[in-house]
Motif scaffolding. Structure first.
Motif, mmCIF file in Angstrom:
data_model
loop_
_atom_site.group_PDB
_atom_site.id
_atom_site.type_symbol
_atom_site.label_atom_id
_atom_site.label_comp_id
_atom_site.label_asym_id
_atom_site.label_seq_id
_atom_site.Cartn_x
_atom_site.Cartn_y
_atom_site.Cartn_z
ATOM 1 N N LEU A 123 17.451 2.155 -2.357
ATOM 2 C CA LEU A 123 17.147 3.390 -3.090
ATOM 3 C C LEU A 123 18.411 3.974 -3.715
ATOM 4 C CD1 LEU A 123 14.605 5.173 -0.710
ATOM 5 C CD2 LEU A 123 14.121 4.128 -2.917
ATOM 6 N N GLN A 124 19.502 4.005 -2.948
ATOM 7 C CA GLN A 124 20.741 4.561 -3.485
ATOM 8 C C GLN A 124 21.256 3.726 -4.649
ATOM 9 O OE1 GLN A 124 23.153 4.693 0.066
ATOM 10 N NE2 GLN A 124 22.509 6.761 0.597
ATOM 11 N N LYS A 173 13.713 8.938 -11.092
ATOM 12 C CA LYS A 173 14.740 9.514 -10.213
ATOM 13 C C LYS A 173 14.138 10.526 -9.257
ATOM 14 C CE LYS A 173 18.607 10.994 -11.545
ATOM 15 N NZ LYS A 173 19.621 11.777 -12.285
ATOM 16 N N SER A 174 13.241 11.364 -9.772
ATOM 17 C CA SER A 174 12.618 12.364 -8.908
ATOM 18 C C SER A 174 11.815 11.708 -7.786
ATOM 19 C CB SER A 174 11.718 13.275 -9.753
ATOM 20 O OG SER A 174 11.055 14.218 -8.929
ATOM 21 N N LEU A 175 11.030 10.685 -8.131
ATOM 22 C CA LEU A 175 10.250 9.982 -7.111
ATOM 23 C C LEU A 175 11.152 9.294 -6.092
ATOM 24 C CD1 LEU A 175 7.473 8.358 -9.333
ATOM 25 C CD2 LEU A 175 7.203 10.276 -7.768
ATOM 26 N N LEU A 176 12.215 8.665 -6.568
ATOM 27 C CA LEU A 176 13.111 7.952 -5.655
ATOM 28 C C LEU A 176 13.860 8.921 -4.750
ATOM 29 C CD1 LEU A 176 14.534 5.248 -8.089
ATOM 30 C CD2 LEU A 176 12.842 4.924 -6.291
ATOM 31 N N ALA A 179 11.497 9.958 -2.055
ATOM 32 C CA ALA A 179 11.362 8.850 -1.093
ATOM 33 C C ALA A 179 12.605 8.730 -0.220
ATOM 34 C CB ALA A 179 11.110 7.542 -1.839
ATOM 35 N N LEU A 180 13.786 8.944 -0.810
ATOM 36 C CA LEU A 180 15.025 8.875 -0.026
ATOM 37 C C LEU A 180 15.079 9.999 1.003
ATOM 38 C CD1 LEU A 180 17.741 7.494 0.389
ATOM 39 C CD2 LEU A 180 18.698 8.988 -1.369
ATOM 40 N N GLU A 181 14.599 11.187 0.636
ATOM 41 C CA GLU A 181 14.554 12.287 1.604
ATOM 42 C C GLU A 181 13.620 11.953 2.766
ATOM 43 O OE1 GLU A 181 13.390 15.654 -0.656
ATOM 44 O OE2 GLU A 181 15.338 15.893 -1.643
ATOM 45 N N GLN A 182 12.443 11.403 2.457
ATOM 46 C CA GLN A 182 11.530 11.000 3.527
ATOM 47 C C GLN A 182 12.159 9.923 4.405
ATOM 48 O OE1 GLN A 182 7.860 9.791 1.703
ATOM 49 N NE2 GLN A 182 7.388 11.822 0.902
ATOM 50 N N LEU A 183 12.844 8.985 3.782
ATOM 51 C CA LEU A 183 13.493 7.914 4.540
ATOM 52 C C LEU A 183 14.579 8.477 5.455
ATOM 53 C CD1 LEU A 183 13.688 4.810 4.915
ATOM 54 C CD2 LEU A 183 15.449 4.830 3.162
ATOM 55 N N ASN A 184 15.395 9.391 4.933
ATOM 56 C CA ASN A 184 16.457 9.990 5.761
ATOM 57 C C ASN A 184 15.867 10.775 6.921
ATOM 58 O OD1 ASN A 184 18.615 8.995 4.269
ATOM 59 N ND2 ASN A 184 18.557 10.695 2.819
ATOM 60 N N GLU A 185 14.777 11.490 6.672
ATOM 61 C CA GLU A 185 14.143 12.253 7.754
ATOM 62 C C GLU A 185 13.597 11.322 8.827
ATOM 63 O OE1 GLU A 185 12.586 15.233 10.127
ATOM 64 O OE2 GLU A 185 14.119 15.257 8.549
ATOM 65 N N ILE A 264 6.495 3.784 5.560
ATOM 66 C CA ILE A 264 7.463 4.304 4.589
ATOM 67 C C ILE A 264 8.134 3.154 3.858
ATOM 68 C CG2 ILE A 264 9.637 5.573 4.368
ATOM 69 C CD1 ILE A 264 8.732 7.390 6.589
ATOM 70 N N ARG A 265 8.470 2.083 4.599
ATOM 71 C CA ARG A 265 9.090 0.932 3.946
ATOM 72 C C ARG A 265 8.121 0.275 2.971
ATOM 73 N NH1 ARG A 265 10.242 -3.162 6.886
ATOM 74 N NH2 ARG A 265 9.438 -2.596 8.942
ATOM 75 N N VAL A 266 6.858 0.184 3.359
ATOM 76 C CA VAL A 266 5.846 -0.385 2.453
ATOM 77 C C VAL A 266 5.713 0.489 1.207
ATOM 78 C CG1 VAL A 266 3.412 -0.984 2.216
ATOM 79 C CG2 VAL A 266 4.611 -1.489 4.355
ATOM 80 N N PHE A 267 5.731 1.824 1.420
ATOM 81 C CA PHE A 267 5.640 2.755 0.292
ATOM 82 C C PHE A 267 6.841 2.602 -0.641
ATOM 83 C CE2 PHE A 267 7.095 6.914 -1.289
ATOM 84 C CZ PHE A 267 6.091 7.161 -2.211
ATOM 85 N N ILE A 268 8.031 2.424 -0.068
ATOM 86 C CA ILE A 268 9.227 2.266 -0.894
ATOM 87 C C ILE A 268 9.164 0.971 -1.684
ATOM 88 C CG2 ILE A 268 11.723 1.922 -0.799
ATOM 89 C CD1 ILE A 268 11.787 3.892 1.525
ATOM 90 N N ASP A 269 8.676 -0.112 -1.050
ATOM 91 C CA ASP A 269 8.506 -1.368 -1.790
ATOM 92 C C ASP A 269 7.587 -1.171 -2.991
ATOM 93 O OD1 ASP A 269 10.156 -3.061 -0.328
ATOM 94 O OD2 ASP A 269 8.631 -3.439 1.181
ATOM 95 N N THR A 270 6.444 -0.532 -2.735
ATOM 96 C CA THR A 270 5.485 -0.291 -3.824
ATOM 97 C C THR A 270 6.082 0.621 -4.890
ATOM 98 O OG1 THR A 270 3.681 -0.513 -2.214
ATOM 99 C CG2 THR A 270 3.159 0.491 -4.338
#
Length: 428
Positions: A123-124, A173-176, A179-185, A264-270
């Motif tokens: 993501l980064q 960028k907004s979506l990513l 997603a990065l905030e959800q991943l960090n949490e 969350i990982r599946v969501f990030i892949d999609t």
């Protein structure tokens, strides 16, 4: 005779002033020898025999009871010790089982954290690429296209496509970022759960070590201590049910966090796939608009060059025409001179010879026609000169338009397209 009370006798003739016991002379008198009868002697012997027999019988009972109590307490102590050791071993097995379950969950959490770290890096990297590469290139293309000149500074499909691509990049960028905030949490929650598991594992290992150390103790060890206080020897206030509930809760919490992390990982892949597909679509659309605009500009430039070539040819032809007109006008001056000279000489005739004859009329007509022809040539020369001037202006304007088109082509085809080649959307 002196007084023999307390076994002390006063000596006759001693001074009376000596009255203190410490100052008196003491004389020890042995007691009187006891005299008993034979019956008393036999009775005494029988009594002592009976007493001795009773004491021996009582001693035998006490010895037997002591041996029984010793054996009973010894057996009881061994049984209690064995029972306690069995309970401790069972407890060790239970704690080790819970510890193994916690270790399995901790391993799953570590694996999940490593996987999520990879997804975080993806993501980064994607965000950095969008911000530092794609977005900057699109904005730079807009700035470069502001350098177009004249009529080419137009709001065309390319500008609209660039604006749409910038909007797509900002939306991605907004979506990513979300997603990065959800991943960090989720990673924070996994680390918190791992910390709780580590602390629980530490406590369980300490309990196992304590119980295993207790199993090694023997009654003959010199390190034993006896508690002589007044408080309760067992300070534990947590029941077995509460302990089992606590351990099961930690295991369930870890499993729940791991289960929550995988979607969350599946969501990030999609999300990454969808974002990259959308960006590629916007990129291809913008490139298509660029190519169409470049082809249209090249076509317009080609038409302008054709017109410029034709105008140049016309201008050259007009210059030749002007030269021919000037030559014709110069040539007409000779004819005019001849006609005027003839008229002048014929005007010098004398008398009746000065007659209006056909040669005179012909000469006069010739002069008028030459004047008219010269005027026509002069007018045509003026028209040709004006046409040449207009052609020159048109040629200059066409050259300016061609330069404008060349500048536009340089911006679109060379500058912008060269920048856009470096845009790279991959799966990250």
């Amino acid at each position: 005779m002196g007084d023999t009370k307390f076994g002390i006798r006063h000596v006759i003739g001693a001074p009376v002033a000596t009255t203190m016991l410490s100052q008196q002379e003491l004389v020890c008198i042995p007691p009187r020898t006891a005299k008993f009868t034979l019956a008393e002697w036999e009775l005494n012997n029988n009594a002592k025999s009976r007493i001795t027999t009773d004491q021996q019988q009582l001693a035998d009972k006490v010895l037997g009871e002591c041996q029984r109590v010793r054996e009973e307490t010894e057996d009881r102590s061994k049984i209690l010790k064995a029972t306690s050791e069995m309970r401790i071993e069972e407890r060790i097995l239970d704690v080790e089982f819970n510890k193994n379950e916690l270790c399995l969950q901790r391993k799953e959490i570590c694996i999940e954290l490593e996987a999520m770290s990879v997804y975080k890096t993806r993501l980064q990297d994607c965000l950095a690429s969008l911000e530092q590469n794609a977005l900057n290139i699109c904005r730079k293309c807009l700035m470069l296209r502001d350098g177009r000149l004249g009529i080419d500074l137009v709001v065309d499909n390319v500008e609209s496509a660039l604006q749409e691509e910038i909007s797509a990049i900002l939306g991605a960028k907004s979506l990513l970022k979300r997603a990065l905030e959800q991943l960090n949490e989720q990673m924070r929650r996994l680390r918190s759960t791992r910390y709780q598991l580590d602390r629980d594992l530490q406590y369980k290992q300490a309990a196992i070590d304590a119980d295993k150390g207790s199993l090694t103790l023997k009654p003959t060890d010199t390190c034993l201590s006896i508690y002589e206080g007044y408080t309760n020897m067992d300070p534990a206030d947590i029941s077995t049910e509460e302990y089992n509930f606590y351990s099961a809760k930690n295991i369930q919490l870890a499993a729940k966090e791991v289960s929550s992390a995988r979607p969350i990982r599946v969501f990030i892949d999609t999300l990454l796939k969808q974002v990259i597909d959308d960006l590629w679509a916007a990129y291809n659309k913008c490139n298509h608009a660029f190519n169409e605009r470049i082809q249209a500009t090249k076509l317009a430039k080609g038409n302008l060059e054709d017109m410029h070539r034709e105008v140049t040819e016309k201008a050259l032809a007009m210059q030749k025409n002007i030269e021919l007109l000037k030559k014709a006008i110069a040539d007409k001056e000779g004819y005019v001179g001849v006609a005027h000279t003839r008229l002048g000489r014929r005007a010098q005739r004398v008398g009746a010879e000065l007659v209006k004859d056909s040669p005179g009329r012909a000469l006069y007509y010739e002069c008028e026609m030459l004047r008219h022809s010269t005027e026509q040539l002069q007018k045509m020369l003026q028209d040709a000169t004006a046409a040449l001037r207009y052609l020159s202006q048109t040629q200059i304007q066409l050259e300016e338009d061609i330069n404008i088109k060349m500048n536009t082509l340089k911006i679109d085809e060379v500058d912008c397209m060269s920048l856009r080649v470096t845009m790279d959307y991959h799966a990250y």
